[in-house]
Design an enzyme around this catalytic site. Structure first.
Site, PDB file in Angstrom:
ATOM      1  N   HIS A  16       0.646  -1.206  -0.076  1.00 30.95           N
ATOM      2  CA  HIS A  16       0.069   0.025   0.099  1.00 30.95           C
ATOM      3  C   HIS A  16       0.751   1.479  -0.087  1.00 30.95           C
ATOM      4  O   HIS A  16       0.522   2.185  -0.825  1.00 30.95           O
ATOM      5  CB  HIS A  16      -0.868   0.088   1.218  1.00 30.95           C
ATOM      6  CG  HIS A  16      -1.976  -0.931   1.523  1.00 30.95           C
ATOM      7  ND1 HIS A  16      -2.217  -1.853   2.635  1.00 30.95           N
ATOM      8  CD2 HIS A  16      -2.912  -1.616   0.673  1.00 30.95           C
ATOM      9  CE1 HIS A  16      -3.063  -2.822   2.454  1.00 30.95           C
ATOM     10  NE2 HIS A  16      -3.435  -2.350   1.067  1.00 30.95           N
ATOM     11  N   LYS A  40     -16.670  -7.204   8.485  1.00 37.81           N
ATOM     12  CA  LYS A  40     -15.407  -7.860   7.911  1.00 37.81           C
ATOM     13  C   LYS A  40     -14.531  -8.319   9.341  1.00 37.81           C
ATOM     14  O   LYS A  40     -13.595  -8.786   8.877  1.00 37.81           O
ATOM     15  CB  LYS A  40     -14.331  -6.869   7.023  1.00 37.81           C
ATOM     16  CG  LYS A  40     -14.721  -7.080   5.801  1.00 37.81           C
ATOM     17  CD  LYS A  40     -13.769  -6.502   4.671  1.00 37.81           C
ATOM     18  CE  LYS A  40     -13.936  -6.851   3.215  1.00 37.81           C
ATOM     19  NZ  LYS A  40     -12.690  -6.457   2.525  1.00 37.81           N
ATOM     20  N   ARG A  89      -1.726  -6.636  -8.192  1.00 38.84           N
ATOM     21  CA  ARG A  89      -0.723  -7.225  -7.725  1.00 38.84           C
ATOM     22  C   ARG A  89      -0.576  -8.389  -8.716  1.00 38.84           C
ATOM     23  O   ARG A  89       0.707  -8.525  -9.359  1.00 38.84           O
ATOM     24  CB  ARG A  89      -0.793  -7.925  -6.475  1.00 38.84           C
ATOM     25  CG  ARG A  89      -0.739  -7.104  -5.130  1.00 38.84           C
ATOM     26  CD  ARG A  89      -1.265  -7.502  -4.120  1.00 38.84           C
ATOM     27  NE  ARG A  89      -2.614  -7.616  -4.007  1.00 38.84           N
ATOM     28  CZ  ARG A  89      -3.490  -7.915  -3.011  1.00 38.84           C
ATOM     29  NH1 ARG A  89      -2.902  -7.901  -1.778  1.00 38.84           N
ATOM     30  NH2 ARG A  89      -4.762  -7.883  -2.885  1.00 38.84           N
ATOM     31  N   SER A 127      -2.657  -7.787   3.393  1.00 36.62           N
ATOM     32  CA  SER A 127      -2.937  -7.538   4.839  1.00 36.62           C
ATOM     33  C   SER A 127      -3.228  -8.834   5.322  1.00 36.62           C
ATOM     34  O   SER A 127      -2.546  -9.063   6.571  1.00 36.62           O
ATOM     35  CB  SER A 127      -4.118  -6.601   4.958  1.00 36.62           C
ATOM     36  OG  SER A 127      -3.825  -5.420   4.619  1.00 36.62           O
TER      37      SER A 127
END
Ligand code: ADP
Length: 163
Positions: A16, A40, A89, A127
């Site tokens: 990030h 989440k 990515r 993450s």
């Protein structure tokens, strides 16, 4: 140009950061928007994530950090953003990101989505991978900014302490 970079950032990774640093050179203003989505079950609260991003980006000009909930297009409108920035990515990101971009464009056709490719050395980072490594005591200092590494170590060390 004012770009909105939305995401969960739970937590911020060096991937990030790389995108934020490069984008802040390209666009005059960059608004990093942290999604507040309690369903989440995030590891870090929105306030913690905002603090992590603010302290890690303090050296950059034109970067703001906010939280938002609801639709990204509404947040972009509220922030007077010209475009939504997302990172890519690998091919595995592509299908979902393309679907998201089409959806957002169908909701607001004045808003463009711009993709930036990750730097090669960060393309493996996510993450969730970082959290998984930290949970089992692996080294994460090369994956996240210093402040985030401290927070992750604190979080997972305290999780193993007897109550
Ligand atoms: P979301 O839940 O919205 O995908 P993330 O925090 O996982 O939130 O990701 C936010 C944005 O950052 C996405 O566009 C994602 O593709 C991008 N991103 C995630 N990891 C990296 C990385 N290692 N390098 C560059 N961009 C990344």
């Amino acid at each position: 140009m004012r770009a909105l970079y939305p995401g969960s950032f739970d937590p911020l990774t060096n991937g990030h950061m790389d995108l934020i640093e490069r984008a802040s050179c390209l666009f005059g203003d960059l608004v990093v928007a942290v999604l507040d989505n309690p369903s989440k079950r995030p590891a870090f609260s929105v306030d913690e994530r905002i603090r992590q991003i603010r302290s890690s980006t303090a050296h950059l000009h034109g970067v703001e950090v906010i939280s938002f909930d609801g639709l990204t297009v509404n947040c972009a409108k509220d922030q007077s953003a010209d475009l939504i920035l997302r990172g890519l990515r690998a091919m595995s990101d592509f299908e979902y990101e393309l679907q998201l971009a089409h959806t957002n464009r169908s909701l607001d056709d004045t808003l463009e989505t711009v993709f930036m490719a990750t730097s090669t050395q960060h393309s493996f980072l996510s993450s969730s991978v970082v959290k998984e490594v930290a949970r089992f005591g692996g080294a994460i200092d090369h994956m996240v900014p210093k402040e985030v590494a401290l927070d992750l170590n604190r979080l997972f060390n305290s999780a193993f302490l007897p109550h």
